[in-house]
Structure formats: C-alpha cells, structure tokens
Design an enzyme around this catalytic site. Structure first.
Site, short mmCIF file in Angstrom:
data_model
loop_
_atom_site.label_atom_id
_atom_site.label_comp_id
_atom_site.label_asym_id
_atom_site.label_seq_id
_atom_site.Cartn_x
_atom_site.Cartn_y
_atom_site.Cartn_z
N SER A 278 0.81 -1.21 0.00
CA SER A 278 0.00 0.00 0.00
C SER A 278 0.85 1.27 0.00
O SER A 278 0.40 2.32 -0.46
CB SER A 278 -0.94 0.01 1.21
OG SER A 278 -0.21 -0.11 2.42
N ASP A 440 -0.58 8.05 9.75
CA ASP A 440 -1.13 6.86 10.41
C ASP A 440 -0.03 5.93 10.92
O ASP A 440 -0.30 4.79 11.27
CB ASP A 440 -2.08 6.11 9.49
CG ASP A 440 -1.39 5.56 8.23
OD1 ASP A 440 -0.17 5.77 8.07
OD2 ASP A 440 -2.07 4.92 7.42
N HIS A 443 1.80 4.88 6.46
CA HIS A 443 1.77 5.39 5.09
C HIS A 443 2.24 6.84 5.04
O HIS A 443 1.78 7.67 5.83
CB HIS A 443 0.35 5.29 4.51
CG HIS A 443 -0.18 3.89 4.52
ND1 HIS A 443 -0.96 3.41 5.54
CD2 HIS A 443 -0.03 2.88 3.63
CE1 HIS A 443 -1.28 2.15 5.28
NE2 HIS A 443 -0.73 1.81 4.14
#
Length: 464
Positions: A278, A440, A443
């Site tokens: 991600s 977070d 990321h």
C-alpha cells in the site's frame, strides 16, 4: 484416456470400498483426490510414515473422504470419477493433487500430463458443479532432471491456465521443501530406504508441512477458521515464499487491480516499474488506486515519464510472487524497477501468520530474483522497509531494523542491486516518526513521499 487398474486386487478392493463410503457419506464437505501423496494419509507407521494424525487434524475432523490411490496417474483418476467415486456428493471443496506419476513411472511428458490434469478438472467441474477445486502443483522430487523439468513446466502451465477460473484455485507449495535454494531431501522418506531411493514422498514432517501450507487457502475456500491457529501454522517452512493471491480484505478489489495492472502494462510501455504494497499503491500513477497521497512528489520525480505502479494494499512477498508469476512483468522492458515490500509480512492476521525477519528477507530476496530473471536489463532499486510506529520502542521497529540489516548484508555489495535504507531520513533524533510525514504511522504523506522521491532521484531516476 480413462484407464483402470482392476488387474491389481488391492486397487479393485479400494475402489469398491470407496464406492461404499461415498454412498454412506453423501454430505461429505471435502474430498482429497490424487495418488500416493493423498493415499498416504491413511498410514500410521512411525517414525517416517505416521500421517494419520495430520489427516485427523486437518481433514478427518472435517468429515473428508480420501480418494487417493498410490501409483495413479490422471487417466486412473478419470476412470474412477467416471465409475462412481463422486456420485451423489456435493462437497464444498475438492483438493486435487495428481500428475507426478504421469511424469514419473508412466513416462509421459509435460504436455500429456497437462492435458490429463485439465481433463480431471473438467470432469470434476461436470460431476460436481457446485464444488470449488483446490488444484495443487506437482511436488518437487529428485527422481531425474528430466522429471524435474517436466514438473516445472506442468506447474507453470497450471498457474496460467487456472489464473482466472472462479471455481479453481491453483496453489504451488513446492517452496516448503526448498532449503538454501535446493531440495531438502531429508523431508522425504524414500531417501531412507535401503538402498536409498530418489526423494518423492514427503515423510511425517513433510506431510504435516504440506497440510499446514494448504490450510490457510483451504479454510478460506471452506469459509471456516483454520484447524490450527494461524500463528502456529507454517513454523517449519517460510510462507513468504509460497505464491498466493489476495489474502486480506481491503478497500479495493485486489483481482480487479491485478487485471488493471496487466492492461496498463500493455499500453504504458513503462520506463519505471514500482513494485510493493500500500505504501507504493497510495503514492500515485497508473493504474490509479483508491487514493493518491503523493501526486506532487510523483510528478516532481517522474514528470511525464510512463511509470507502472504495481503496489497493492496489504500485499506481502507471497502476493508479489503470485502477481509476478501471473504476468505483471511479462513483455516489459523498463530501465528501472523499484521494489519496496515486506512490511506486511511482519504483521499477523487471521489470514497469514507474522513472518520472522529472516523469513521476510528470504521472501524479498526471491522477489528480487524473479525481477532479475524476467527483467534482466533493468536497474533494480531495493528499498529497506520504512519505519512503523510513532515511537522508537514500538513493536515493529526492531523486526524492521533486523530485516533491513539482513537485506543490507545480502544486497549491500551486489553490483546488480542498489539497496537503499532511508528509514533514518523519516525519523527525528529520538526515533519518533513525525505525524507530518506518516499520519497513520505506516503510510507517508505528501511530505513523506517527497523524501522517498528525493532518494530515488539520487540514484538517477529523474524526470526528463
């Protein structure tokens, strides 16, 4: 061509016995179909062939039926399927492991074996229209170099042939029998015969490893929890090396992104390919993701250059290995490949156990090896895993540091790979990961991606 072995009394008796068992167990939710690797689960001969406990844990407790016959090839399975062995059944899943005898004592080549497996799958689809099929790749052996080549060709074919079949899941667990890049023959009982034979049949530990490697996929197909807690599965082998598709439910369609990546690769003709999870997925680029957290730094780094983003949220090394095997790099000729993978391997969920730093490093090494094999002209940049957690003492910091240390030792002096560990560039002096860079704690923000972009520009990846 369907062929029986009724001239062998034990084979005829077993067929008759199974017909009676099938008639008495119409609600059996699970079938295991194959040759001696499946038939062996009925043995309880310690120490090397004590398979019954593994059967009871993973299959017997589920009410499974064992349709394995030692020595069978695809033609014999076809005959058995046509003569009642699945009649009246409606299982949720059928596990199929067949073909090693075709390339072995039956002396048939890869093409005939592929056609035979296709015929068995087609027969199962016809006979069991509501059943999902877990098709296992041929297990490795050291019978002969010719058989090893044929088995590898069969597995490559099956991986491609059933990639998009909604009823068939292909799983190649051969990596569990590899150690330091070679077949670990100690996990096969044939090697302890007198005189020793070539490794073909997993021993007690090897058979347990097989069941544990299959279990996460099988449990998902059955729609039930694993028979052993996920954290306890696969401790005798490295799951990070077993190619598997989507594992974690996330905010996007994993398979749709895979198809989108294949389509984008054909139209982009990328100069740069980004491979990862991600963190890569959420940066920017094509195919467009569910969000783009760093579009300005992406444009600053790449400008108008064609760049393919093969980042997939929640991916582990095993997912990347599956995607590479299923064609995401095929036909490409980029100048650069950037690999940033491994952080999710260090976290466990109900779908995959947490890997050790050594396991993650081995998984990353295999990803790099696959990239090098498929894109030999590309310059490869391997990123160290980015720091996670807000503070220096957070749980993932030490595993990440150890993984990066192992990767640096492996690739730090490799002339074909540029290894870059830029974690310190994100951290404050006390080890804090600033919220402005990682909102977070996992990321990057636009500012965080700018630091990554700057590091890539330093190695020569720049806008024209």
């Amino acid at each position: 061509m369907p062929t029986d072995r009724l001239d062998q009394p034990w084979w005829a008796a077993r067929h008759a016995q199974l017909l009676a068992q099938v008639q008495a167990s119409p609600r059996a939710p699970l079938l295991l179909i194959g040759d001696s690797m499946t038939h062996n689960y009925e043995k309880a001969q310690a120490p090397d062939e004590d398979f019954l406990p593994t059967w009871e844990t993973f299959y017997g407790a589920r009410g499974a039926i064992n349709l394995g016959f030692s020595g069978d090839g695809t033609q014999h399975v076809l005959w058995r399927l046509e003569h009642g062995e699945v009649d009246g059944l409606q299982p949720k899943v059928a596990v199929l492991l067949i073909g090693t005898n075709n390339t072995g004592w039956l002396q048939q080549g890869a093409l005939d074996t592929q056609l035979g497996i296709d015929a068995v799958v087609a027969k199962l689809e016809q006979k069991l229209p509501d059943t999902r099929i877990l098709l296992l790749g041929l297990l490795p052996s050291d019978i002969s170099a010719e058989k090893t080549r044929a088995d590898a060709a069969v597995n490559r074919y099956l991986a491609e042939r059933y990639a998009d079949n909604p009823r068939v899941t292909f799983l190649d667990i051969g990596a569990i029998f590899q150690r330091d890049g070679k077949l670990d023959t100690t996990r096969f009982y044939d090697t302890r015969f007198s005189p020793p034979a070539g490794a073909l049949h997993p021993d007690t530990i090897g058979q347990r490893m097989m069941a544990e490697a299959i279990e996460p996929t099988l449990a998902r197909m059955l729609g039930e929890p694993t028979r052993v807690p996920m954290a306890q599965l696969g401790t005798a082998f490295n799951p990070a090396l077993i190619p598997v598709p989507w594992l974690e439910q996330d905010s996007y369609d994993w398979f749709a992104r895979h198809r989108g990546a294949l389509a984008a690769a054909r139209t982009l003709h990328p100069e740069v390919v980004m491979i990862g999870d991600s963190i890569t997925h959420f940066w920017s680029g094509e195919p467009r993701g569910v969000r783009a957290s760093g579009p300005e730094s992406w444009r600053w780094l790449y400008g108008e250059r064609p760049v393919l983003n093969l980042g997939f949220g929640w991916d582990r090394t095993q997912n990347v290995l599956w995607r590479i095997r299923q064609g995401e790099l095929d036909g490409l000729d980029p100048r650069w490949v950037v690999v940033n993978i491994g952080t999710n391997n260090l976290t466990g969920t109900e779908h995959a156990r947490a890997s050790t730093p050594a396991e993650v490093a081995a998984g990353v090494e295999e990803v790099v090896a696959q990239v090098r094999t498929r894109l030999p002209r590309a310059k490869v940049v391997l990123m160290g895993i980015f720091p996670r957690g807000r503070h220096a003492g957070d749980a993932l910091r030490k595993p990440i540091e150890e993984t990066n240390r192992l990767l640096a030792a492996r690739f730090g002096k490799d002339p074909n790979i540029r290894f870059m560990d830029i974690g310190s560039r994100f951290l404050q002096k006390d080890g804090t990961l600033p919220e402005a860079l990682f909102p977070d704690t996992t990321h990057p923000s636009e500012a965080g991606y700018r630091i990554w972009a700057q590091s890539l520009r330093e190695v020569g990846i720049t806008a024209p």
